[in-house]
Structure formats: C-alpha cells, structure tokens
Scaffold this motif. Structure first.
Motif, PDB file in Angstrom:
ATOM      1  N   ILE A  44       0.837  -1.207   0.000  1.00 16.92           N
ATOM      2  CA  ILE A  44       0.000   0.000   0.000  1.00 16.92           C
ATOM      3  C   ILE A  44       0.867   1.251   0.000  1.00 16.92           C
ATOM      4  N   LEU A  48       0.759   4.099  -2.884  1.00 14.46           N
ATOM      5  CA  LEU A  48       0.432   5.488  -2.564  1.00 14.46           C
ATOM      6  C   LEU A  48       1.553   6.422  -3.021  1.00 14.46           C
ATOM      7  N   ASP A  61      -2.932   7.387   9.392  1.00 13.09           N
ATOM      8  CA  ASP A  61      -2.879   5.931   9.335  1.00 13.09           C
ATOM      9  C   ASP A  61      -3.982   5.406  10.245  1.00 13.09           C
ATOM     10  N   SER A  69       2.447  -0.401   9.696  1.00  6.57           N
ATOM     11  CA  SER A  69       2.038   0.418   8.551  1.00  6.57           C
ATOM     12  C   SER A  69       2.780   1.747   8.537  1.00  6.57           C
ATOM     13  N   LEU A  73       5.119   3.194   5.523  1.00  8.12           N
ATOM     14  CA  LEU A  73       4.941   4.513   4.916  1.00  8.12           C
ATOM     15  C   LEU A  73       6.239   5.317   4.981  1.00  8.12           C
ATOM     16  N   THR A 123      -4.886   6.313   5.148  1.00  7.13           N
ATOM     17  CA  THR A 123      -4.620   4.912   4.831  1.00  7.13           C
ATOM     18  C   THR A 123      -5.408   4.030   5.798  1.00  7.13           C
ATOM     19  N   ILE A 125      -4.774   0.222   6.318  1.00  6.90           N
ATOM     20  CA  ILE A 125      -3.927  -0.887   5.883  1.00  6.90           C
ATOM     21  C   ILE A 125      -4.283  -2.148   6.664  1.00  6.90           C
ATOM     22  N   ALA A 152      -6.028   5.135   0.654  1.00  2.00           N
ATOM     23  CA  ALA A 152      -5.264   3.955   0.263  1.00  2.00           C
ATOM     24  C   ALA A 152      -5.593   2.837   1.243  1.00  2.00           C
ATOM     25  N   PHE A 153      -6.023   1.687   0.729  1.00  2.00           N
ATOM     26  CA  PHE A 153      -6.513   0.625   1.606  1.00  2.00           C
ATOM     27  C   PHE A 153      -6.379  -0.730   0.936  1.00  2.00           C
ATOM     28  N   VAL A 200      -5.857   2.605  -4.367  1.00  2.00           N
ATOM     29  CA  VAL A 200      -5.746   4.022  -4.075  1.00  2.00           C
ATOM     30  C   VAL A 200      -6.938   4.702  -4.760  1.00  2.00           C
TER      31      VAL A 200
END
Length: 204
Positions: A44, A48, A61, A69, A73, A123, A125, A152-153, A200
């Motif tokens: 992810i 992104l 997040d 996560s 990132l 996000t 995640i 974003a997931f 995304v």
C-alpha cells in the motif's frame, strides 16, 4: 508457546470484541503476522507513493495497530504520519517505533472520528474487512476527505468474497463520487496462502 490469534480474527462480530481481541494480541501480533510474511503495508505504501510522491503530505494511518504500517509509509518516503487505533495495547507498540508525529485512541462509537479535511491522505492498511472495521467505516473515511483527497486501503481475500465490502467500494465508484487510481491483487499473508487487493482512490 504464545497463543495464536490470526485464525480467530475473521470471526469477530462487534467493535468491542474486535478491540479486546487486538488488545490481547498486541504483544505477539508482529511476530505472528511476520512469520506469515505480511506484506500488505509495504504494497500500500508503495502504491500510494507512486501516485503522491510528496514526503511532507500529512497522512492519517487509520487503524495503525502496532505501527508496521507507519514504518512501511516511512520506508516509502512519507515523513508526516499520524496514527489512530481503538486498541490501547496496539498503540503502545506503535509508540515504541517513533514512526508517527502523533498517536491517538480511536473511539469506535464516534460516527465521525476524523474531522473533514484534516488530512489529504488516509490509509486503512489491513483495516477494512471481516473481523476488523465494518463496511460503514469506508463511508466514514471517504466522508472525512475533501475533493481530491486519497484513500489507500486493502481488501484481503476474505473481504473480497463479502459483497457488503465490495458493494460499498462500488457504490462510490459507480456514481462517480470516487475515482480508482490504483488496484492490484497480490500477496497479503503468503504463509496463510492469502492475497489482497490494494487500492488508491481519489475522492471526486
């Protein structure tokens, strides 16, 4: 030998049950998911970054857990990350990583836990799905974005088989309320032979 929690995750049915499950799992969470090859955070984060390579863009997040996560990132290039999670024990793990600007406890009973426009990017995640956040959370996150904001997931294979989750995504796409920028199926937990779609979305 520590208890195994992963197999129990997909049968959780309430916010309180889910929070308690993750509180109990916090101490062994990372070792269990890593022994199963958990790769979704990196997938992810990379997706992104491919759409928004801006290190200073603040990211929320959502459901940050122990911070895996946040680390993903950071590795992708993002530098301003805030975390939100309903499990105090998971947040303790996230604090130990120094990947976040701020960390806060999520009130699962708050219908709007994120102020609209507070973040350009959110996000989720490994968060949206069976045994985790319900389909309605998708609306909560999208409604917190302004036009042009990104979500974003991921949906793992269990979640992709549930029309309540896929239907929620399609509601936003089919009416033009969101635009799909990225979608890719790939590994999620290879040790469990489980994959996931990574997405995304841009709010229209």
């Amino acid at each position: 030998m520590p208890d195994k929690f992963l197999a129990k995750t997909y049968g959780l049915s309430s916010a309180e049950e889910t929070r308690d499950h993750y509180d109990k799992w916090a101490a062994s969470y990372e070792s269990e998911v890593e022994e199963n090859g958990y790769v979704t955070p990196g997938r992810i984060a990379d997706a992104l970054w491919s759409k928004l390579p801006e290190p200073q863009t603040p990211i929320l997040d959502f459901g940050c857990g122990t911070g895996l996560s946040g680390l993903a990132l950071r590795r992708a290039g993002f530098e301003v990350i805030d975390g939100l999670d309903p499990s105090p024990e998971m947040l303790d793990g996230a604090r130990a990583k120094s990947a976040y600007r701020a960390l806060d406890l999520l009130d699962v009973n708050d219908p709007a836990p994120v102020a609209k426009g507070a973040y350009k990017v959110i996000t989720a995640i490994g968060v949206l799905g069976t045994g985790a956040a319900p389909p309605a959370t998708f609306d909560v996150l999208m409604n917190a974005l302004e036009r042009g904001g990104l979500l974003a997931f991921s949906y793992n294979d269990h979640t992709l088989a549930d029309p309540h989750f896929t239907g929620k995504l399609n509601e936003w796409l089919d009416c033009g309320a969101a635009r799909l920028l990225f979608r890719e199926h790939g590994p999620h937990l290879p040790g469990q032979n489980m994959g996931a779609d990574v997405y995304v979305l841009e709010k229209a």
